[in-house]
Enzyme design. Structure first.
Site, PDB file in Angstrom:
ATOM      1  N   LYS A  16       1.174  -7.054  -1.521  1.00 37.03           N
ATOM      2  CA  LYS A  16       2.112  -5.951  -1.796  1.00 37.03           C
ATOM      3  C   LYS A  16       2.892  -6.301  -3.040  1.00 37.03           C
ATOM      4  CE  LYS A  16       4.037  -3.418   1.600  1.00 37.03           C
ATOM      5  NZ  LYS A  16       4.788  -3.096   2.824  1.00 37.03           N
ATOM      6  N   ASP A  23      12.162   1.519  10.654  1.00 41.86           N
ATOM      7  CA  ASP A  23      11.212   2.444  10.017  1.00 41.86           C
ATOM      8  C   ASP A  23       9.967   2.619  10.896  1.00 41.86           C
ATOM      9  OD1 ASP A  23      10.414   4.229   8.104  1.00 41.86           O
ATOM     10  OD2 ASP A  23       9.699   2.721   6.680  1.00 41.86           O
ATOM     11  N   GLY A  82      -2.639   1.683  -0.990  1.00 40.14           N
ATOM     12  CA  GLY A  82      -1.707   2.812  -0.968  1.00 40.14           C
ATOM     13  C   GLY A  82      -0.418   2.427  -1.655  1.00 40.14           C
ATOM     14  N   GLY A 128       3.802   2.857  -1.330  1.00 36.73           N
ATOM     15  CA  GLY A 128       4.926   3.257  -0.495  1.00 36.73           C
ATOM     16  C   GLY A 128       6.157   3.431  -1.349  1.00 36.73           C
ATOM     17  N   GLY A 129       7.320   3.485  -0.678  1.00 31.86           N
ATOM     18  CA  GLY A 129       8.566   3.730  -1.385  1.00 31.86           C
ATOM     19  C   GLY A 129       8.903   2.632  -2.393  1.00 31.86           C
ATOM     20  N   PHE A 130       8.609   1.379  -2.047  1.00 33.11           N
ATOM     21  CA  PHE A 130       9.037   0.274  -2.903  1.00 33.11           C
ATOM     22  C   PHE A 130       7.911  -0.411  -3.623  1.00 33.11           C
ATOM     23  CE2 PHE A 130      12.614  -0.138   0.205  1.00 33.11           C
ATOM     24  CZ  PHE A 130      13.436   0.627  -0.580  1.00 33.11           C
ATOM     25  N   GLY A 131       6.681  -0.016  -3.355  1.00 31.42           N
ATOM     26  CA  GLY A 131       5.624  -0.753  -4.027  1.00 31.42           C
ATOM     27  C   GLY A 131       4.249  -0.282  -3.673  1.00 31.42           C
ATOM     28  N   ALA A 132       3.301  -1.037  -4.175  1.00 33.55           N
ATOM     29  CA  ALA A 132       1.904  -0.709  -3.920  1.00 33.55           C
ATOM     30  C   ALA A 132       1.299  -1.823  -3.070  1.00 33.55           C
ATOM     31  CB  ALA A 132       1.174  -0.615  -5.251  1.00 33.55           C
ATOM     32  N   ALA A 133       0.310  -1.459  -2.267  1.00 32.93           N
ATOM     33  CA  ALA A 133      -0.370  -2.460  -1.435  1.00 32.93           C
ATOM     34  C   ALA A 133      -1.835  -2.518  -1.859  1.00 32.93           C
ATOM     35  CB  ALA A 133      -0.240  -2.085   0.032  1.00 32.93           C
TER      36      ALA A 133
HETATM   37  N1  LIG Z   1      -0.980  -5.710   6.570  1.00 28.52           N
HETATM   38  C1  LIG Z   1      -1.680  -4.596   6.319  1.00 28.52           C
HETATM   39  N2  LIG Z   1      -2.964  -4.482   6.707  1.00 28.52           N
HETATM   40  C2  LIG Z   1      -3.671  -3.361   6.445  1.00 28.52           C
HETATM   41  N3  LIG Z   1      -3.180  -2.299   5.794  1.00 28.52           N
HETATM   42  C3  LIG Z   1      -1.906  -2.351   5.379  1.00 28.52           C
HETATM   43  C4  LIG Z   1      -1.091  -3.497   5.611  1.00 28.52           C
HETATM   44  N4  LIG Z   1       0.131  -3.266   5.084  1.00 28.52           N
HETATM   45  C5  LIG Z   1       0.081  -2.028   4.539  1.00 28.52           C
HETATM   46  N5  LIG Z   1      -1.139  -1.478   4.716  1.00 28.52           N
HETATM   47  C6  LIG Z   1      -1.579  -0.153   4.267  1.00 28.52           C
HETATM   48  O1  LIG Z   1      -1.268  -0.030   2.895  1.00 28.52           O
HETATM   49  C7  LIG Z   1      -0.750   1.271   2.613  1.00 28.52           C
HETATM   50  C8  LIG Z   1       0.547   1.155   1.829  1.00 28.52           C
HETATM   51  O2  LIG Z   1       1.476   0.454   2.611  1.00 28.52           O
HETATM   52  P1  LIG Z   1       2.994   0.313   2.219  1.00 28.52           P
HETATM   53  O3  LIG Z   1       3.671  -0.463   3.287  1.00 28.52           O
HETATM   54  O4  LIG Z   1       3.098  -0.184   0.822  1.00 28.52           O
HETATM   55  O5  LIG Z   1       3.512   1.789   2.176  1.00 28.52           O
HETATM   56  P2  LIG Z   1       3.680   2.901   3.314  1.00 28.52           P
HETATM   57  O6  LIG Z   1       3.864   2.239   4.656  1.00 28.52           O
HETATM   58  O7  LIG Z   1       2.525   3.843   3.192  1.00 28.52           O
HETATM   59  O8  LIG Z   1       4.967   3.641   2.838  1.00 28.52           O
HETATM   60  P3  LIG Z   1       6.494   3.258   3.018  1.00 28.52           P
HETATM   61  O9  LIG Z   1       6.686   1.845   2.544  1.00 28.52           O
HETATM   62  O10 LIG Z   1       7.185   4.236   2.146  1.00 28.52           O
HETATM   63  O11 LIG Z   1       6.796   3.409   4.473  1.00 28.52           O
HETATM   64  C9  LIG Z   1      -0.620   1.985   3.939  1.00 28.52           C
HETATM   65  O12 LIG Z   1      -1.677   2.893   4.078  1.00 28.52           O
HETATM   66  C10 LIG Z   1      -0.741   0.928   4.984  1.00 28.52           C
HETATM   67  O13 LIG Z   1      -1.437   1.418   6.122  1.00 28.52           O
END
Ligand SMILES: Nc1ncnc2c1ncn2[C@@H]1O[C@H](COP(=O)(O)OP(=O)(O)OP(=O)(O)O)[C@@H](O)[C@H]1O
Length: 477
Positions: free
Chosen positions: A78, A188, A54, A56-61
């Site tokens: 990330k 957050d 996915g 998010g605001g600052f990057g991709a995971a």
């Molecule tokens: N450690 C992790 N294990 C499993 N899934 C994760 C983990 N970290 C993030 N994710 C999943 O990856 C996706 C992207 O996460 P990310 O933290 O980059 O953005 P977000 O939480 O969706 O948005 P924002 O940072 O704007 O709050 C999300 O669906 C999140 O559930």
């Protein structure tokens, strides 16, 4: 095997390599490059991104595997990718926040079983696709939580039961107690940042917005928050407290209980949460949530310990937490962790922020309030003189004057009229009074001015008295 290109904007990030199906090759091959943009795919020669989780605001995971571990454990990579048109300064702030996530994960995650561990934090410099320059990318590698976040769980179930929400509440409170004890504020908390592992354990994610609560805190917030979940002190850029996280946690709970978005549960007209009628649950839980949702941080619970005491749940689980699961292995979900009802000694106080006088911006400053009182008294005096002279008998004149005055007070309270409007209205009234001076019982203009000035002064005194009583009450109650 498929490897996913992490270059932002790569047109065909999915790359297939048949030779990587052989584990020996996979473990020893020096590097693979994206067939579309030429980006190195094996990060640091170690991490193999497999798919996008996915953005998010600052990057991709990305879901990835670590080929330096015997079982090639799964992990989350990330990448810092600030979105939108950010200025150089904003990008610098965002980069600092990304680095902070790594620092916090190292400090907190590696010491708490319900916060993902930090595995690595590094930057890569690669040739740019568009110029002769080099591009620098920042990566953070953390433990992969194999499960569903609460937003996904809610989408599946529509609504969560009271028991399910209490479980989430209690588990997140335990994690928050640890975070706050370490002088940090998460800032957050929201359903998508709370994950339930397949083994049932609840995790708290996304520590990019974490703020140090003690020491060198700047009083102003960086403006990183999620709309709907952040309390007034955060959205207004004020100082944040442990109670800031408690507010967001309560919004999360009512969202999970009702299945409705926070915006649909908040009545902006009365500036209050309107959720209790939407769901049936224990009065104690509802009262606790309502107190966590108060707009003024000093009126909320001040610490996790206070919330757990109010819930009368005690602070520790009655059974040992579920056994650790090696990342990457599927586990059978055990029953949810029950929570003890035995009282435990209260923990040391979380963080002791300076008592905030009030973190919500008052709707009217003291100056505005006294100015409004002066206007009401002055204008009220003029209107009373005019209307009691026009309407007979006297009670009709008094009634109409009160009616007009109420409209003016209402218009001020809704900010329909404010500041310079008040001066203009008074000026027009005075001019009319002067032009039509033959009508008024008080024919001499100086007398009119004396009467209305007197009325204005009384109104100021009454408003100041009310303000004083209100301030004293809100400080002591
Ligand atoms: N450690 C992790 N294990 C499993 N899934 C994760 C983990 N970290 C993030 N994710 C999943 O990856 C996706 C992207 O996460 P990310 O933290 O980059 O953005 P977000 O939480 O969706 O948005 P924002 O940072 O704007 O709050 C999300 O669906 C999140 O559930």
């Amino acid at each position: 095997m498929d490897l996913y290109c992490t270059r932002p904007g790569c047109l065909r990030p999915q790359n297939s390599f048949a030779d990587l199906d052989n584990t020996q090759v996979l473990k020893t091959v020096p590097q693979k490059y994206c067939t579309t943009c030429g980006m190195s795919l094996i990060l640091l020669g170690r991490y193999l991104p497999l798919k996008l989780l996915g953005k998010g605001g600052f990057g991709a995971a990305f879901l990835a595997r670590d080929r330096y571990t015997p079982a090639m454990r799964q992990c989350v990579v990330k990448q810092f990718q600030p979105s939108g048109d950010l200025s150089a300064d904003q990008i610098e702030v965002a980069k600092n926040l990304f680095e902070r996530e790594a620092e916090v994960l190292e400090q907190l995650g590696n010491n708490h079983p319900q916060i993902p561990d930090l595995f690595a934090f590094f930057s890569l410099t690669v040739p740019s696709r568009t110029s002769n320059k080099q591009d620098e990318f920042f990566y953070l590698v953390q433990e992969f939580i194999d499960g569903q976040n609460m937003e996904e769980e809610l989408a599946q179930k529509g609504q969560l039961s009271q028991d399910e929400v209490v479980e989430v509440l209690v588990e997140v409170l335990k994690i928050l107690r640890f975070v706050h004890d370490n002088h940090s504020i998460h800032r957050d908390i929201k359903p998508s940042n709370i994950m339930r592992h397949r083994n049932g354990r609840i995790y708290l994610l996304d520590f990019g917005a974490v703020k140090k609560a003690a020491g060198a805190t700047s009083k102003s917030s960086t403006g990183i928050y999620s709309t709907g979940y952040a309390p007034p002190e955060q959205t207004s850029g004020g100082q944040v407290y442990p109670a800031t996280d408690l507010y967001a946690l309560a919004v999360t709970c009512i969202h999970l209980l009702t299945g409705k978005e926070p915006g649909d549960l908040f009545d902006s007209y009365s500036n209050s949460w309107n959720w209790r009628s939407q769901v049936t649950l224990s009065a104690r839980l509802a009262d606790v949530l309502d107190r966590m949702l108060l707009a003024t941080p000093s009126q909320r619970f001040q610490s996790v310990a206070e919330v757990t005491a109010a819930l009368a749940l005690g602070a520790t689980p009655s059974v040992s937490p579920p056994p650790p699961v090696s990342p990457g292995t599927a586990a059978t979900p055990p029953p949810p962790v029950p929570v003890s009802t035995s009282p435990t000694p209260p923990p040391p106080p979380v963080v002791s922020p300076p008592a905030p006088p009030s973190m919500t911006r008052p709707r009217f400053s003291t100056l505005e309030l006294l100015g409004g009182a002066a206007f009401t008294g002055f204008e009220g005096g003029l209107i009373a003189i005019a209307l009691t002279s026009l309407f007979q008998p006297l009670w009709i004149g008094v009634g109409v004057s009160l009616l007009v005055l109420s409209v003016l007070v209402w218009a001020q309270s809704r900010r329909v009229i404010e500041k310079v409007d008040l001066v203009i209205i008074t000026g027009i009234t005075l001019a009319l009074m002067y032009l039509l001076r033959g009508f008024w019982t008080l024919t001499f203009f100086p007398n009119i001015l004396i009467v209305v000035t007197f009325a204005g002064l009384i109104a100021i005194a009454v408003a100041a008295l009310f303000r004083l009583v209100y301030t004293l009450l809100s400080r002591f109650l």
